[in-house]
Design a protein around this motif. Structure first.
Motif, short mmCIF file in Angstrom:
data_model
loop_
_atom_site.label_atom_id
_atom_site.label_comp_id
_atom_site.label_asym_id
_atom_site.label_seq_id
_atom_site.Cartn_x
_atom_site.Cartn_y
_atom_site.Cartn_z
N UNK A 83 1.02 -0.81 -0.45
CA UNK A 83 0.37 -0.16 -0.15
C UNK A 83 0.96 1.02 -0.27
N UNK A 84 0.53 2.28 -0.87
CA UNK A 84 1.19 3.58 -0.72
C UNK A 84 0.97 4.00 0.77
N UNK A 85 1.84 4.94 1.18
CA UNK A 85 1.76 5.73 2.64
C UNK A 85 0.39 6.49 2.58
N UNK A 135 -0.70 19.02 11.37
CA UNK A 135 0.24 19.03 11.46
C UNK A 135 0.77 17.72 12.44
N UNK A 136 -0.28 18.06 12.87
CA UNK A 136 -0.71 16.58 14.44
C UNK A 136 -0.82 15.58 13.20
N UNK A 137 -1.48 15.60 12.73
CA UNK A 137 -1.86 13.88 12.13
C UNK A 137 -0.17 13.62 11.60
N UNK A 138 0.68 14.57 11.54
CA UNK A 138 2.01 14.48 9.96
C UNK A 138 2.65 13.64 11.39
N UNK A 139 2.85 14.33 12.40
CA UNK A 139 3.88 13.60 13.43
C UNK A 139 3.36 12.30 14.30
N UNK A 140 1.68 11.68 14.22
CA UNK A 140 1.53 10.91 14.51
C UNK A 140 1.41 9.57 13.14
N UNK A 159 2.51 17.17 2.94
CA UNK A 159 2.00 16.49 1.46
C UNK A 159 2.02 15.21 1.54
N UNK A 160 1.99 14.90 2.62
CA UNK A 160 1.50 12.72 2.11
C UNK A 160 0.07 13.36 2.92
N UNK A 161 -0.03 13.72 3.83
CA UNK A 161 -0.82 13.31 4.86
C UNK A 161 -2.24 14.24 4.23
N UNK A 162 -1.90 15.73 3.48
CA UNK A 162 -2.65 16.07 2.57
C UNK A 162 -3.65 15.57 1.62
N UNK A 163 -2.15 14.50 1.23
CA UNK A 163 -3.26 13.60 0.08
C UNK A 163 -4.14 12.81 0.25
#
Length: 241
Positions: free
Chosen positions: A3-5, A30-35, A41-45
């Motif tokens: 699976x792609x990240x 930002x919190x999701x990026x750390x989690x 960019x990956x979290x936003x996608x």
């Protein structure tokens, strides 16, 4: 297949959304990026993928939240929040936060032509979620018989021995200060809709001033307009400085 990240993160977000209440906020990017130990960019996608499926939405100043149907409020008739929500099949509740006899703010004193009022502040809920912060001012001489228990259970239009003739409502945009943000469960600076209602008796005298604060991502106001000459200008529009 591997699976792609961003797809893995989207899977987690779908599961999280499925357990959350409509309109509830997600952690910031930002919190999701750390989690997830992933780039913004990956979290936003991942978020955009789940948004395109209609499960979440975003609003400037608020962030990402679980998608929810807007709660419409009709403005062409004098009615309570509870009555309108209950007609839509929602369960309502009101919690009185403040109940005090005091000197009014200057603008309220001028409208009600009095130097002493009963001020009631409450938090309204729809299906268990905070939906509106409401503050009502009433001339003290009209409200002397009221108790906190009374206003907890009944609206002012049922408690006052007054024949109402109508009301004027003014709606504007604002951002959440710390107090309202905490009550409504939104971030400080989140967009709000504010509605001020001045209710008059049958002699035309103002007897109530009410201010309603709603989370903008969950609320819409609806007005049915009668046919007039074609115009691109909304009825009642005025500029504020």
């Amino acid at each position: 297949m591997r699976r792609i990240r961003y797809q893995e993160i989207a899977d987690d977000l779908r599961a999280r959304v499925g357990k959350a209440a409509p309109g509830s906020l997600l952690p910031s990017e930002s919190d999701l990026s750390r989690e997830f130990s992933a780039s913004r960019v990956t979290v936003r996608r991942a978020l955009e993928l789940v948004r395109d499926e209609g499960l979440i939405a975003s609003r400037q100043g608020l962030g990402w939240f679980v998608a929810a149907d807007l709660v419409p409020q009709r403005l062409e008739r004098l009615d309570t929040i509870e009555a309108q929500l209950e007609q839509q099949g929602k369960t309502t509740r009101r919690d009185v936060i403040d109940f005090s006899y005091e000197a009014p703010p200057e603008h309220v004193g001028e409208i009600l032509a009095t130097d002493r009022v009963l001020r009631v502040k409450r938090l309204n809920f729809a299906d268990g979620d905070p939906f509106a912060v409401v503050t009502v001012w009433c001339p003290a001489e009209l409200a002397q018989h009221m108790s906190m228990r009374d206003v907890q259970r009944q609206p002012f239009n049922e408690l006052l021995d007054v024949q109402f003739s109508g009301a004027t409502q003014t709606i504007g945009a604002d951002v959440a200060a710390a107090g309202d943000a905490e009550l409504l469960g939104v971030p400080v600076g989140a967009p709000l809709l504010k509605c001020r209602r001045v209710t008059a008796d049958d002699s035309g005298m103002a007897v109530l001033v009410s201010e309603f604060v709603f989370p903008a991502h969950r609320t819409e106001f609806v007005i049915d307009m009668t046919h007039e000459a074609p115009s691109m200008v909304p009825t009642g529009l005025r500029l504020v400085e």
